[in-house]
Motif scaffolding. Structure first.
Motif, PDB file in Angstrom:
ATOM      1  N   UNK A  43     -20.642 -17.505 -50.722  1.00  0.00           N
ATOM      2  CA  UNK A  43     -21.151 -18.313 -51.828  1.00  0.00           C
ATOM      3  C   UNK A  43     -21.006 -17.617 -53.164  1.00  0.00           C
ATOM      4  N   UNK A  44     -22.079 -17.605 -53.942  1.00  0.00           N
ATOM      5  CA  UNK A  44     -22.043 -17.112 -55.318  1.00  0.00           C
ATOM      6  C   UNK A  44     -21.657 -15.646 -55.384  1.00  0.00           C
ATOM      7  N   UNK A  45     -20.921 -15.310 -56.416  1.00  0.00           N
ATOM      8  CA  UNK A  45     -20.585 -13.913 -56.677  1.00  0.00           C
ATOM      9  C   UNK A  45     -21.827 -13.177 -57.173  1.00  0.00           C
ATOM     10  N   UNK A  46     -22.019 -11.964 -56.680  1.00  0.00           N
ATOM     11  CA  UNK A  46     -23.111 -11.107 -57.133  1.00  0.00           C
ATOM     12  C   UNK A  46     -22.585 -10.248 -58.277  1.00  0.00           C
ATOM     13  N   UNK A  47     -23.279 -10.256 -59.384  1.00  0.00           N
ATOM     14  CA  UNK A  47     -22.866  -9.472 -60.539  1.00  0.00           C
ATOM     15  C   UNK A  47     -22.777  -7.993 -60.144  1.00  0.00           C
ATOM     16  N   UNK A  48     -21.631  -7.343 -60.328  1.00  0.00           N
ATOM     17  CA  UNK A  48     -21.542  -5.915 -59.991  1.00  0.00           C
ATOM     18  C   UNK A  48     -22.558  -5.061 -60.739  1.00  0.00           C
ATOM     19  N   UNK A 555     -22.752 -13.765 -51.979  1.00  0.00           N
ATOM     20  CA  UNK A 555     -23.871 -14.169 -51.121  1.00  0.00           C
ATOM     21  C   UNK A 555     -23.337 -14.928 -49.911  1.00  0.00           C
ATOM     22  N   UNK A 556     -23.934 -14.659 -48.755  1.00  0.00           N
ATOM     23  CA  UNK A 556     -23.592 -15.386 -47.533  1.00  0.00           C
ATOM     24  C   UNK A 556     -24.769 -16.255 -47.094  1.00  0.00           C
TER      25      UNK A 556
END
Length: 669
Positions: A43-48, A555-556
């Motif tokens: 799902x959504x990308x996690x901000x590095x 996110x999974x």
């Protein structure tokens, strides 16, 4: 069996009062559950840069803390000019010490000390107590620097002595002051012993007169001026960003006392100190610190250097022309706001401008020709009301017109909800703020109950910056610090699973405050406590570190299947993510219950899982703390485990945070 999507489960959990005394009874059977992670549908990308740190000069976090200077009031510019200094008379010595400002070494900080010795005995001069004592370590070389000039007559020998308990000499050396004009001196001192309460003495070895200014004593190991043990702890967090310089110090009691970044750059000796915002604001802690000043040796250039050293994004906060609304509530009229806006534009030039620009040249002349790469700028700290929204609009329009790439952060005020909070969010959404800064200081129960907070936030518009948060347990006694207990850290971990799971909404997050001196604090709890020699990472520190070092990429989806006898009082909180670099599933599980939770784990999209997994567990008694100088009670334990396949059973300890890294092999078509 019944299937509950985790967002729904958290909505049920939110209705449960999660005070420590109300955790599930020890005799209650912990339900069996199946935890399914869908690795097929990231799902959504996690901000590095999601997990960062927030630095504010509170609790002596700068001078006497992260900034490694050992001399307090080094330039005699505190309102009490001799604060931190004392007269030294050894063996019938006679002399005088006077503060003057005639023909100073540093015009911007004109006061200096004149020592006049009539009979030196075994030493007449002056000593400095440091910040609640100087932490002197055996074998750790210290560099003493100062400006000095002699008076009329012969040259003068000035002896520098480091002393510890019972006047024990730890190190010594001397310089010969033979010039009637100001000269700079440099002396290396090598202590033979360790002492947490050391002090520096400067004495004349014969009759004569000497003027002193800008006295500094720094560890040679302090790269870029930062205290080594505290820097190691910060580096081990691997923070994605550093928010600075506050906090309430940005606002000031009044606008004259606000933080002004331009006064904190350029030559260190020329930076004028001022009283710290927390000098007499006790925040209910009952501690007054008359000596709490800001020297600005740790200024905006050093903050940017700190970010570069840590590999973190800089996130400065600037005054919007409003003083602290808990204090004077002084405001600059809108038609006089231009200098504040220009400060913001000039800061962007200082950070990002070419070295040929006026403020880029200042950066270059300080030793950093390359830009710092500023991407974020916060307007105000905890301001609220329509007056703030009016000011935010002026800043936003001016900054975006010249620097559209800068992400501008607005304030949701000091509260976690309510009418002011809602009004600010609506106003900032209408003004197209990039991020909105929310703050939460509350009991652990609030954090357990609000792990679902962002499940229902709008997915469009401004993103969330969780800029300040910490669980606040009750004080054990009036005037005592709130404990940095495992219960507090566990509740923060539960809350942070919700932040990560909603990474499309929450882009940045930082615990607050960062640092606190055990002998000079105004606020509690804090992430790292220290004294003059040692530092201690709290349980909350380890939670922050585990999330930051295991932040993953996307996110999974997670589903939790409970048995028919299970209830939501199991106290399970979880989030999962895909690390696209290492090709692993990273699973975070908080078990707030008082018994182990037996979970059957299933990873869809992995046939089979292979090799070794990495298991990290953080668990302790709810009241356990890590205290400075004592063996730590809360530390993570990491082991390798065998992964038999995409389905296996694992027991998650009671009252624990577990990080499980699972190697992932994609299904073949």
């Amino acid at each position: 069996m019944r299937l509950i999507r985790f967002a729904s489960l958290l909505a049920v959990v939110a209705s449960i009062p999660w005070l420590g005394a109300q955790l599930p009874d020890k005799g209650q059977r912990v339900p069996t559950a199946t935890l399914t992670v869908d690795a097929r549908n990231p799902g959504a990308a996690i901000n590095p840069a999601m997990w960062g740190v927030f630095f504010e000069d509170i609790n002596f976090a700068a001078d006497g803390g992260l900034w490694a200077e050992l001399v307090k009031n080094r330039s005699f510019e505190f309102p009490n000019r001799l604060q931190g200094w004392y007269e030294v008379r050894r063996k019938q010595a006679r002399g005088t010490m006077t503060i003057l400002d005639e023909k100073p070494a540093i015009p911007e900080n004109p006061h200096f000390l004149r020592l006049q010795s009539q009979d030196p005995g075994e030493g007449y001069g002056v000593g400095n107590e440091g910040f609640r004592g100087m932490g002197i370590k055996a074998g750790e070389a210290l560099r003493l620097t100062l400006w000095a000039r002699r008076g009329a007559g012969a040259p003068v020998n000035l002896r520098a002595t480091l002393r510890g308990a019972e006047n024990r000499i730890l190190a010594g050396g001397q310089v010969r002051v033979d010039s009637p004009v100001w000269a700079h001196f440099d002396l290396l001192l090598s202590p033979a012993n360790t002492d947490p309460g050391g002090r520096l003495e400067l004495t004349l070895e014969g009759p004569g007169q000497v003027d002193l200014d800008a006295v500094s004593l720094m560890p040679m190991a302090a790269t870029h001026g930062f205290r080594p043990d505290l820097m190691r702890l910060l580096a081990d967090l691997k923070p994605g960003f550093v928010r600075f310089p506050g906090g309430c110090v940005v606002e000031g009691h009044d606008l004259a006392n606000r933080y002004q970044w331009k006064r904190t750059v350029g030559p260190v000796d020329a930076r004028r100190p001022m009283p710290n915002r927390w000098l007499d604001n006790l925040a209910g802690e009952g501690r007054f610190a008359a000596d709490y000043q800001q020297s600005f040796q740790l200024g905006f250039f050093e903050f940017f250097q700190l970010c570069a050293d840590l590999g973190a994004e800089p996130l400065p906060v600037l005054s919007c022309g409003m003083a602290c609304q808990f204090e004077t509530s002084e405001m600059t009229p809108l038609d006089q706001l231009e200098p504040f806006i220009q400060d913001a534009l000039d800061l962007i030039e200082f950070a990002n401008g070419a070295p040929t620009t006026p403020w880029g040249k200042v950066r270059r002349d300080m030793g950093h020709e390359a830009p710092f790469g500023l991407k974020f700028l916060a307007v105000g700290n905890e301001q609220s009301g329509p007056e703030y929204l009016d000011r935010f609009s002026r800043f936003e329009q001016a900054i975006k017109a010249k620097h559209p790439q800068i992400q501008i952060i607005g304030s949701a005020g000091p509260w976690m909800g309510g009418e002011d909070f809602d009004t600010l969010w609506a106003g900032l959404r209408a003004r197209k703020a990039d991020l909105v800064d929310e703050h939460y200081y509350a009991p652990p129960s609030w954090f357990f109950n609000n792990a679902h907070r962002y499940d229902s936030y709008p997915r469009t518009g401004p993103k969330v910056f969780a800029g300040e948060y910490a669980a606040h347990p009750e004080r054990p006694a009036p005037g005592a610090p709130r404990p940095n207990s495992w219960e507090a850290a566990l509740s923060e971990a539960a809350f942070m699973t919700g932040l990560e799971r909603n990474a499309d909404v929450v882009r940045l997050a930082s615990y607050a405050p960062l640092l606190a001196c055990v002998d000079a604090w105004q606020w509690s709890p804090n992430l790292i406590w220290f004294d003059s020699l040692q530092s201690s990472p709290t349980p909350s520190y380890w939670v922050q570190q585990l999330f930051s070092r295991n932040r993953a990429s996307r996110v999974l989806p997670v589903e939790l299947t409970l048995t028919s006898s299970a209830t939501a009082t199991a106290g399970l909180y979880t989030t999962a993510a895909l690390d696209e670099t290492t090709h692993e599933v990273v699973l975070k599980v908080v078990n707030a219950g008082r018994r182990p939770a037996e979970l059957a784990l299933r990873v869809r999209g992995a046939q089979p899982l292979t090799g070794k997994g990495r298991l990290t567990v953080l668990s302790a008694g709810l009241a356990d703390e890590n205290l400075v100088g004592a063996p730590p009670k809360v530390t993570p334990a990491t082991t390798d485990i065998d992964i038999p396949g995409p389905e296996f059973t694992r027991a998650f300890p009671a009252q624990s945070l577990t990080i499980l890294r699972l190697p992932l092999v994609k299904e073949t078509p």
